[in-house]
Design an enzyme around this catalytic site. Structure first.
Site, PDB file in Angstrom:
ATOM      1  N   CYS A  75      15.201  58.220  34.868  1.00  0.00           N
ATOM      2  CA  CYS A  75      16.151  59.257  35.296  1.00  0.00           C
ATOM      3  C   CYS A  75      16.591  60.124  34.103  1.00  0.00           C
ATOM      4  O   CYS A  75      15.765  60.832  33.540  1.00  0.00           O
ATOM      5  CB  CYS A  75      17.329  58.609  36.039  1.00  0.00           C
ATOM      6  SG  CYS A  75      18.284  59.808  36.962  1.00  0.00           S
ATOM      7  N   TYR A  76      17.865  60.043  33.678  1.00  0.00           N
ATOM      8  CA  TYR A  76      18.281  60.816  32.501  1.00  0.00           C
ATOM      9  C   TYR A  76      17.373  60.469  31.317  1.00  0.00           C
ATOM     10  O   TYR A  76      17.002  61.353  30.533  1.00  0.00           O
ATOM     11  CB  TYR A  76      19.734  60.485  32.149  1.00  0.00           C
ATOM     12  CG  TYR A  76      20.269  61.239  30.946  1.00  0.00           C
ATOM     13  CD1 TYR A  76      20.796  62.515  31.079  1.00  0.00           C
ATOM     14  CD2 TYR A  76      20.254  60.662  29.669  1.00  0.00           C
ATOM     15  CE1 TYR A  76      21.285  63.209  29.975  1.00  0.00           C
ATOM     16  CE2 TYR A  76      20.749  61.342  28.568  1.00  0.00           C
ATOM     17  CZ  TYR A  76      21.266  62.618  28.724  1.00  0.00           C
ATOM     18  OH  TYR A  76      21.756  63.304  27.638  1.00  0.00           O
TER      19      TYR A  76
ATOM     20  N   LYS B  92      25.744  36.397  34.488  1.00  0.00           N
ATOM     21  CA  LYS B  92      26.354  35.350  35.318  1.00  0.00           C
ATOM     22  C   LYS B  92      25.304  34.516  36.064  1.00  0.00           C
ATOM     23  O   LYS B  92      25.412  33.289  36.127  1.00  0.00           O
ATOM     24  CB  LYS B  92      27.279  36.018  36.339  1.00  0.00           C
ATOM     25  CG  LYS B  92      28.201  35.065  37.049  1.00  0.00           C
ATOM     26  CD  LYS B  92      29.405  34.803  36.210  1.00  0.00           C
ATOM     27  CE  LYS B  92      30.419  33.914  36.859  1.00  0.00           C
ATOM     28  NZ  LYS B  92      31.654  33.863  36.069  1.00  0.00           N
TER      29      LYS B  92
ATOM     30  N   HIS C 170      14.593  55.382  40.248  1.00  0.00           N
ATOM     31  CA  HIS C 170      15.167  54.157  39.660  1.00  0.00           C
ATOM     32  C   HIS C 170      14.376  52.920  40.089  1.00  0.00           C
ATOM     33  O   HIS C 170      14.582  52.406  41.194  1.00  0.00           O
ATOM     34  CB  HIS C 170      16.628  53.998  40.096  1.00  0.00           C
ATOM     35  CG  HIS C 170      17.535  54.985  39.438  1.00  0.00           C
ATOM     36  ND1 HIS C 170      18.132  54.762  38.217  1.00  0.00           N
ATOM     37  CD2 HIS C 170      17.916  56.227  39.815  1.00  0.00           C
ATOM     38  CE1 HIS C 170      18.853  55.806  37.877  1.00  0.00           C
ATOM     39  NE2 HIS C 170      18.739  56.719  38.820  1.00  0.00           N
TER      40      HIS C 170
ATOM     41  N   GLY D 248      21.820  58.328  33.282  1.00  0.00           N
ATOM     42  CA  GLY D 248      23.145  58.729  32.814  1.00  0.00           C
ATOM     43  C   GLY D 248      23.589  59.953  33.580  1.00  0.00           C
ATOM     44  O   GLY D 248      22.772  60.621  34.210  1.00  0.00           O
TER      45      GLY D 248
ATOM     46  N   ASP E 268      32.096  29.768  33.779  1.00  0.00           N
ATOM     47  CA  ASP E 268      31.655  30.033  32.404  1.00  0.00           C
ATOM     48  C   ASP E 268      32.090  28.922  31.440  1.00  0.00           C
ATOM     49  O   ASP E 268      31.279  28.407  30.665  1.00  0.00           O
ATOM     50  CB  ASP E 268      32.190  31.390  31.911  1.00  0.00           C
ATOM     51  CG  ASP E 268      31.784  32.529  32.835  1.00  0.00           C
ATOM     52  OD1 ASP E 268      30.851  32.323  33.642  1.00  0.00           O
ATOM     53  OD2 ASP E 268      32.395  33.603  32.764  1.00  0.00           O
TER      54      ASP E 268
ATOM     55  N   GLU F 297      14.759  49.963  39.085  1.00  0.00           N
ATOM     56  CA  GLU F 297      15.552  48.736  38.954  1.00  0.00           C
ATOM     57  C   GLU F 297      16.328  48.368  40.220  1.00  0.00           C
ATOM     58  O   GLU F 297      16.810  47.246  40.339  1.00  0.00           O
ATOM     59  CB  GLU F 297      16.522  48.849  37.758  1.00  0.00           C
ATOM     60  CG  GLU F 297      17.657  49.861  37.910  1.00  0.00           C
ATOM     61  CD  GLU F 297      17.267  51.310  37.565  1.00  0.00           C
ATOM     62  OE1 GLU F 297      16.067  51.618  37.602  1.00  0.00           O
ATOM     63  OE2 GLU F 297      18.163  52.117  37.302  1.00  0.00           O
TER      64      GLU F 297
END
Ligand code: XMP
Length: 508
Positions: free
Chosen positions: A82-83, A366, A169, A55, A227, A171
Site C-alpha cells: 500500500c503506502y 499474545k 493488503h 500508512g 502474561d 496480510e
C-alpha cells in the site's frame, strides 16, 4: 546459528502487527522498526527481507514519512504494501498521484502467475484495497504484475533487484490468498529458512535468561494474568529453585481464582508466595466510591504488600516482568523504557534493589505467549483467560465495596461466564458488573429490595474499541433466571448494549 529476521518498517499503517504475526505464522521471525530507520542500522540487523507497511499519508507530500533510499540498494529483498508500494515507486523515480476513483474493500484483480509473488495462484484473485493514491508511472526496471479495473499497477516488481510491491493488503483475511503471497515473498524471493518455531523459541528464551541472570535469584509479581503466568512457567524451567513469585491476593479476584492460580503453580520448581491480603485491601477501600480513588488505593497498597514480602526474601537481584511485544510497540518501539510501569498494579517500586529487569516475553505476540504457555504445561483454559483489570472486581462493584457486594458479584459473574463459556463462538470479553442500584421485587409473598446485576459482553480485536455482543435472548434469559434464583442479594438483571466509544468496556 543466529535466527533469521524479517524486518518490518512502519509507515503508520494500522496493520503492522498483523503483518508481523502473519510472517511469524510462516515460521520467520519478524520485528517492527520505525520507517525512517537509517540504512546503516538495517545493515546491522541484516534481515533476510524487508516489508514496508501501509500508512495514511501521501508520498508526494514533503511532511510524509520517507525511506532512506540506500535501504533499497542493500541487495535485501523488499516488499512494499500500500503506502509502502507507493513509497518504493516514488523513491525510485516513478509517479504517484491521487486516484480518479479510490478503491476500498475487496476488489477483483488479475495477477501474473509468472511473478514469484503469485506462484501457485490462479490469475483471478481478490485483494483488499484501501487507497486514494496510486502508482501511475512505474520506476525504471519495474513491470506491472497485477491490475484491477481502476488500478493498472496493483502490483509491480523488479526481480533483478529483489524489489516487489503490492497496492492491496496481503496480510488481512479479506485477501483470501494473502498468506500465500507473503509466503511466496518470504520463501521464493527472500529464500527464508523458516527457522522460527515455538520449540526452539522456548530453548532460546531459556538460554537468554540464564545468560542474563547467571546464578542470581529472580522475583516476579504474579498477577495470575496470562502474561505473568507464562513468564513464571518459563522462568521456573530456566531457573529451577531460583524464581520467587509473589501473588498478592487482594480479595478482589473472581470466584475461585486465587486457588486456580495457586494450583497452576503447585508442583513447579519455584517459590510461590501467596499473600492473602483481603482484609488490608478492604479496610483501605472502606467507604470509597470514586473509581479513580479506588484504583489509586489498590495500586499503592499493592506496592506496600509487595515491598514487605520481597524484603523477606534473600538476595534477589532481578525483577521479572511479563511485558509482551504489543506493550513494547505501544510504548515507543526499541526506545521503550526498560522498566514498564506495570499497568495492572499502578507501578512497581522504583527504588528497589534490583540490578536488572528480566522480560523474556518482550518479543512475543499474545497468541505466541498463549502457545508457549501451553507448551510449558499450562492448561488451555488457563492461557485463554480473558483480560482482567489489575484492580479486579473493585472496578466492577459500583459504589462502595463491601464483602457482601463482592460475594454477589462473584456468584453472578461465575454463572454468566459458565453459560457463555459453553458457546462455540464466544465474545472477546464477558463479565458481570454489580450496579449500586437496588430495586423492588417479589419472591413468594415477600417483597425484596436487592441489587441489579449488569451483564457485559463485547466483541473487539484490540480492546481499544468494541461493540456489544448480540447474545441470544434465550441465553440472556437463562442467565438472568439462574442469577436471580441462585444468587442471594441479586434481584434484577440487565444487559449492557453500549459500544466503546462512547462507553468503556469496564464500567469504572
Ligand atoms: P476499558 O474499560 O478501558 O478496558 O475499555 C479496556 C481493556 O482493558 C482492561 N482493563 C484493565 N487492564 N489493568 C489492566 O490490566 C487495568 O487497570 C484495567 N482497566 C481495564 C479491560 O478489562 C478491557 O479488557
Amino acid at each position: 546459528m543466529a535466527q533469521q529476521t524479517l524486518l518490518i518498517l512502519d509507515f503508520g499503517g494500522q496493520y503492522k502487527e498483523l503483518i508481523a504475526r502473519r510472517v511469524r505464522e510462516c515460521n520467520v521471525y519478524s520485528r517492527i522498526e520505525p520507517g525512517e530507520i537509517p540504512a546503516e542500522k538495517v545493515r546491522e540487523i541484516a534481515p533476510v527481507g524487508i516489508i514496508l507497511t501501509g500508512g495514511p499519508n501521501s508520498v508526494y507530500r514533503e511532511d510524509s514519512p520517507h525511506i532512506d533510499r540506500e535501504i533499497l540498494k542493500l541487495g535485501i529483498p523488499v516488499l512494499g504494501i500500500c503506502y509502502g508500494a507507493q513509497l518504493m515507486a516514488y523513491t525510485l523515480g516513478g509517479t504517484v498521484e491521487p486516484c480518479s476513483v479510490s478503491e476500498y474493500g475487496k476488489t477483483r484483480m488479475t495477477v501474473d502467475p509468472e511473478s514469484p509473488l503469485f506462484d501457485e495462484l490462479e490469475p483471478e484473485q481478490i485483494g483488499l484495497m484501501s487507497h486514494t493514491d496510486r502508482i501511475t508511472v512505474l520506476p525504471a526496471g519495474f513491470t506491472s504484475v497485477a491490475s484491477t479495473a481502476d488500478c493498472p499497477n496493483a502490483a509491480m516488481q523488479d526481480p533483478r533487484r529483489g524489489l516487489f510491491a503490492v497496492q492491496f493488503h496481503p496480510e488481512v483475511e479479506s485477501t483470501p490468498n494473502g498468506t500465500q503471497i507473503l509466503y511466496n515473498f518470504l520463501f521464493r524471493v527472500c529464500g527464508a529458512a523458516g527457522d522460527y518455531n515455538l520449540h526452539d523459541l522456548e530453548k532460546r528464551l531459556i538460554e537468554q535468561v540464564r545468560a542474563q541472570v547467571g546464578d542470581a535469584h529472580v522475583l516476579l509479581a504474579l498477577s495470575g494474568g496470562v502474561d505473568s503466568s507464562v513468564c513464571a512457567a518459563l522462568l521456573s524451567h530456566a531457573l529451577p529453585g531460583r524464581l520467587h513469585c509473589i501473588f498478592v491476593d487482594h480479595g478482589l479476584m473472581r470466584k475461585n481464582e486465587g486457588d486456580e492460580v495457586e494450583a497452576a503453580f503447585s508442583g513447579r520448581d519455584l517459590d510461590f508466595i501467596r499473600v492473602n491480603a483481603e482484609d488490608r485491601f478492604l479496610e483501605k477501600l472502606a467507604g470509597v466510591t470514586d473509581p479513580e480513588t479506588k484504583r489509586k488505593i489498590i495500586g499503592a497498597e499493592f506496592v506496600r504488600v509487595f515491598e514487605e514480602e520481597s524484603a523477606k526474601l534473600p538476595d534477589v537481584r532481578f525483577l521479572a516482568q511479563g511485558t509482551i511485544y504489543p506493550d513494547v510497540i505501544e510504548s515507543g518501539g526499541s526506545h521503550a523504557a526498560t522498566i514498564k510501569s506495570h499497568h495492572n498494579v499502578g507501578g512497581l517500586p522504583k527504588n528497589m534493589r534490583f540490578s536488572g529487569v528480566v522480560e523474556p516475553l518482550r518479543n512475543l505476540f499474545k497468541d505466541e505467549v498463549r502457545a508457549l504457555g501451553r507448551q510449558l504445561g499450562l492448561s488451555r483454559a488457563y492461557v485463554e483467560r480473558q483480560p482482567f483489570p489489575g484492580p479486579g472486581l473493585a472496578v466492577r462493584v459500583m459504589g462502595e465495596i463491601t464483602r457482601e457486594k463482592l460475594e454477589i458479584l462473584r456468584d453472578a459473574d461465575a454463572i454468566f461466564r459458565e453459560e457463555v463459556g459453553r458457546l462455540r463462538v464466544r465474545p472477546d470479553q464477558y463479565f458481570a458488573v454489580l450496579t449500586d442500584t437496588r430495586s423492588v421485587g417479589v419472591v413468594g409473598d415477600f417483597r425484596t429490595y436487592d441489587y441489579t446485576v449488569a451483564l457485559r459482553a463485547v466483541r473487539t480485536s484490540d480492546f481499544m474499541t468494541c461493540e456489544y455482543a448480540p447474545l441470544s435472548h434465550t441465553l440472556l434469559g437463562r442467565v438472568s433466571a439462574r442469577i436471580v434464583n441462585e444468587v442471594k442479594g441479586a434481584g434484577r438483571v440487565v444487559y449492557d448494549i453500549t459500544g466503546k466509544p462512547p462507553a468503556t468496556i469496564e464500567w469504572q
